[in-house]
Design an enzyme around this catalytic site. Structure first.
Site, PDB file in Angstrom:
ATOM      1  N   GLY A  11      21.895  -4.395  40.386  1.00 54.55           N
ATOM      2  CA  GLY A  11      21.645  -4.146  41.815  1.00 54.55           C
ATOM      3  C   GLY A  11      22.799  -4.696  42.630  1.00 54.55           C
ATOM      4  O   GLY A  11      22.626  -5.175  43.744  1.00 54.55           O
ATOM      5  N   SER A  50      25.185  -3.379  44.233  1.00 51.13           N
ATOM      6  CA  SER A  50      25.623  -2.803  45.519  1.00 51.13           C
ATOM      7  C   SER A  50      24.534  -2.927  46.577  1.00 51.13           C
ATOM      8  O   SER A  50      24.642  -2.385  47.667  1.00 51.13           O
ATOM      9  CB  SER A  50      26.044  -1.339  45.319  1.00 51.13           C
ATOM     10  OG  SER A  50      25.049  -0.670  44.583  1.00 51.13           O
ATOM     11  N   LYS A  69      24.839  -8.594  48.542  1.00 50.06           N
ATOM     12  CA  LYS A  69      25.874  -8.613  49.586  1.00 50.06           C
ATOM     13  C   LYS A  69      25.682  -9.775  50.575  1.00 50.06           C
ATOM     14  O   LYS A  69      26.624 -10.474  50.935  1.00 50.06           O
ATOM     15  CB  LYS A  69      25.768  -7.274  50.309  1.00 50.06           C
ATOM     16  CG  LYS A  69      26.730  -7.065  51.392  1.00 50.06           C
ATOM     17  CD  LYS A  69      26.534  -5.690  51.988  1.00 50.06           C
ATOM     18  CE  LYS A  69      27.022  -5.830  53.405  1.00 50.06           C
ATOM     19  NZ  LYS A  69      26.915  -4.794  54.258  1.00 50.06           N
ATOM     20  N   ARG A 119      23.824   1.803  40.132  1.00 48.28           N
ATOM     21  CA  ARG A 119      23.814   3.258  39.954  1.00 48.28           C
ATOM     22  C   ARG A 119      24.948   3.945  40.707  1.00 48.28           C
ATOM     23  O   ARG A 119      25.312   5.058  40.384  1.00 48.28           O
ATOM     24  CB  ARG A 119      22.445   3.816  40.361  1.00 48.28           C
ATOM     25  CG  ARG A 119      21.402   3.474  39.305  1.00 48.28           C
ATOM     26  CD  ARG A 119      20.054   3.977  39.654  1.00 48.28           C
ATOM     27  NE  ARG A 119      19.513   3.219  40.776  1.00 48.28           N
ATOM     28  CZ  ARG A 119      18.207   3.041  40.993  1.00 48.28           C
ATOM     29  NH1 ARG A 119      17.329   3.570  40.190  1.00 48.28           N
ATOM     30  NH2 ARG A 119      17.799   2.349  42.022  1.00 48.28           N
ATOM     31  N   TYR A 150      14.433 -20.177  48.687  1.00 48.41           N
ATOM     32  CA  TYR A 150      14.070 -21.296  49.560  1.00 48.41           C
ATOM     33  C   TYR A 150      14.102 -22.629  48.809  1.00 48.41           C
ATOM     34  O   TYR A 150      14.369 -23.660  49.388  1.00 48.41           O
ATOM     35  CB  TYR A 150      12.691 -21.062  50.202  1.00 48.41           C
ATOM     36  CG  TYR A 150      12.836 -20.416  51.569  1.00 48.41           C
ATOM     37  CD1 TYR A 150      13.600 -19.263  51.712  1.00 48.41           C
ATOM     38  CD2 TYR A 150      12.244 -20.954  52.709  1.00 48.41           C
ATOM     39  CE1 TYR A 150      13.766 -18.661  52.954  1.00 48.41           C
ATOM     40  CE2 TYR A 150      12.405 -20.365  53.956  1.00 48.41           C
ATOM     41  CZ  TYR A 150      13.176 -19.221  54.071  1.00 48.41           C
ATOM     42  OH  TYR A 150      13.349 -18.642  55.302  1.00 48.41           O
ATOM     43  N   LEU A 151      13.845 -22.582  47.507  1.00 44.63           N
ATOM     44  CA  LEU A 151      13.853 -23.834  46.750  1.00 44.63           C
ATOM     45  C   LEU A 151      15.271 -24.349  46.496  1.00 44.63           C
ATOM     46  O   LEU A 151      15.455 -25.462  46.021  1.00 44.63           O
ATOM     47  CB  LEU A 151      13.110 -23.671  45.415  1.00 44.63           C
ATOM     48  CG  LEU A 151      11.629 -23.334  45.514  1.00 44.63           C
ATOM     49  CD1 LEU A 151      10.936 -23.595  44.195  1.00 44.63           C
ATOM     50  CD2 LEU A 151      10.938 -24.127  46.608  1.00 44.63           C
ATOM     51  N   HIS A 164       8.112 -17.811  49.979  1.00 45.03           N
ATOM     52  CA  HIS A 164       8.732 -18.914  50.724  1.00 45.03           C
ATOM     53  C   HIS A 164       7.699 -19.811  51.427  1.00 45.03           C
ATOM     54  O   HIS A 164       7.757 -21.031  51.320  1.00 45.03           O
ATOM     55  CB  HIS A 164       9.707 -18.375  51.772  1.00 45.03           C
ATOM     56  CG  HIS A 164      10.727 -17.414  51.229  1.00 45.03           C
ATOM     57  ND1 HIS A 164      11.260 -17.522  49.967  1.00 45.03           N
ATOM     58  CD2 HIS A 164      11.318 -16.327  51.774  1.00 45.03           C
ATOM     59  CE1 HIS A 164      12.136 -16.557  49.770  1.00 45.03           C
ATOM     60  NE2 HIS A 164      12.188 -15.812  50.852  1.00 45.03           N
TER      61      HIS A 164
END
Ligand code: BG6
Length: 476
Positions: free
Chosen positions: A19, A21, A26, A53, A186-187, A247
């Site tokens: 994943g 892209s 990002k 992909r 969050y951890l 979270h």
């Protein structure tokens, strides 16, 4: 003064990002990898391989990586960034095609200089893609190689209890427990791990934070950003699964769990799970910001805001109402915990004085405040508020969340990751709410304006119990 130890990756590694892209990679992952490189925390030999992909070249992917870092980082050292980019590659392929995984494996073997290294498969994809990737990783024998594979899986872990259970079973079939790192970013936040440390270090907090003194707890994770173009993902998930299941419930667990004497990963996981298992939800308010339907191009009932009242059957907290809320497109970003205190017997309590509070703000910056009352000058028996507080600066070995967690994966430490006992318990809290949501009528979805404080119904949730949401948003 204590000597500060800066955490560094000691092992050479290869990291495959599935994943690559997508927006999560990002926005969060690439800037964190850059930070590690810029602070010389990466080992001599590391390689990062994006898999996705999109049909793009190594060069295109490096450009995408570079842009993401520049957009999210205040001051970029371009020389260090270019050095990092030399270690980055891209393979395009489907998640369900074994032959594409063979191509991936051969690229991995080509780029690796040294044999003695670990491999990390990082899942930055929606849960629907997990199973195919696990199966194909196993099918091309990524697992049989001496350097063991570690899997980092980002929340949400499934869509509900049932799918999380299936995920756990599929993982178990192909991988051993110590290979799996279930990540809730969050951890990795200093401010969140500090919650437990604040309780360990301060007897004031340990003494006061329980049912005897606290009248209610409020946990808010308000965001000013909208769904940031993630229409597909968000519309299938909603804020309950996106923010609350992970979270917010994790923050709640850190705040209310019994503190184990031994600070081991197992003991902490166990205590957190006990809190999560003891949650009883009383009411739910769902909201959606005006304009959301246009963004997702459907007449959607997905909530972009949720407020929940719950209680714990936990001995420390029985009978204390706990309110959680989270929403998108609100007036300002504010993540905070508020403990409000009961008046004691000898105190003046004619309903005109605000309660004492402890406020722990996590975002936009960390601070702790004590809200007290002090006498107004003169002979009257009147008071005004005295807020005493301090920002909490990270000093020492400070890192952003994904950077910290990545170094832990490389070091093989999993205390800041979740286990399935906690995840199942959290889904059992959310599932009934999801069920309720599907039965709710359109009128029960409270619309609110972008840039507002959220739906009025959320205020009513507390008003019924004689409480009010506390805000300390600077510009609200
Ligand atoms: C992610 C959610 O897990 O957390 C996002 O998917 C959300 O929707 C984000 O915006 C919030 O994280 P942070 O670190 O910006 O508070």
């Amino acid at each position: 003064m204590k000597k500060i130890i800066f955490q560094k990756a000691e092992n050479n590694f290869t990291m495959i990002i599935f994943g690559a892209s997508g927006s999560l990679a990002k926005l969060k992952l690439f800037p964190s990898i850059y930070q590690l490189a810029a602070e010389s925390r990466l080992p001599a030999d590391y390689k990062i391989i994006g898999y996705g992909r999109s049909q793009i070249s190594n060069e295109d992917f490096r450009e995408f990586f570079k842009k993401s870092v520049i957009e999210k980082t205040e001051r970029v050292d371009l020389e260090k960034l270019d050095e990092l980019l030399k270690n980055i590659f891209y393979v395009s392929g489907q998640y369900n095609e074994e032959k594409d995984f063979r191509k991936l494996r051969s690229t991995v073997e080509q780029v690796e200089k040294t044999k003695n290294r670990i491999r990390i498969a990082y899942f930055s994809v929606p849960p629907s893609a997990f199973t195919e990737i696990f199966q194909n990783l196993a099918a091309v024998n990524f697992n049989s190689i001496k350097a063991k594979l570690r899997l980092v899986i980002e929340k949400p872990f499934g869509y509900d209890f049932k799918s999380a259970k299936k995920l756990a079973q599929t993982l178990k079939k192909h991988f051993s427990q110590e290979q799996i790192y279930l990540l809730d970013h969050y951890l990795g936040k200093e401010s969140v791990t500090n919650l437990l440390s604040l309780r360990y270090a301060n007897s004031i907090l340990t003494t006061l934070l329980n049912r005897e003194y606290v009248s209610n707890i409020q946990i808010s994770a308000l965001e000013s950003k909208d769904i940031e173009g993630r229409a597909n993902y968000f519309d299938n998930v909603g804020i309950l699964r996106d923010m609350v299941q992970s979270h917010l419930l994790q923050i709640l667990a850190y705040l209310t769990m019994f503190m184990p004497r031994e600070r081991t990963a197992e003991a902490i996981h166990h205590e957190k799970a006990q809190v999560l298992k003891s949650i009883r939800v009383n009411s739910l308010v769902r909201g959606q910001y005006i304009g959301y339907n246009k963004e997702v191009s459907t007449d959607s009932k997905t909530e972009t805001y949720a407020a929940i009242k719950l209680a714990l059957k936990h001995p420390l907290w029985k009978g204390v109402p706990i309110y959680l809320r989270s929403g998108k497109s609100l007036v300002e970003q504010w993540t905070a915990i508020v403990f409000e205190f009961k008046p004691r017997k000898a105190q003046r309590d004619d309903g005109t004085l605000p309660p004492n509070r402890i406020v722990i703000q996590l975002q936009p910056y960390e601070k702790i405040e004590f809200h007290l009352l002090t006498k107004l000058g003169g002979k009257t028996f009147d008071f005004h508020e005295l807020t005493t507080g301090r920002p909490i600066y990270c000093s020492g070995d400070c890192l952003n969340e994904h950077g910290r967690l990545l170094l832990d994966v490389i070091a093989g430490k999993n205390d800041l990751f979740l286990n399935f006992e906690e995840i199942f318990a959290a889904w059992k809290v959310i599932d009934p709410l999801q069920k309720l949501s599907t039965k709710m009528k359109k009128k029960d979805l409270h619309l609110y304006k972008k840039g507002s404080k959220g739906p009025k119904a959320s205020d009513e949730l507390l008003a019924k119990d004689g409480f009010k949401w506390f805000y300390s948003l600077p510009n609200a």
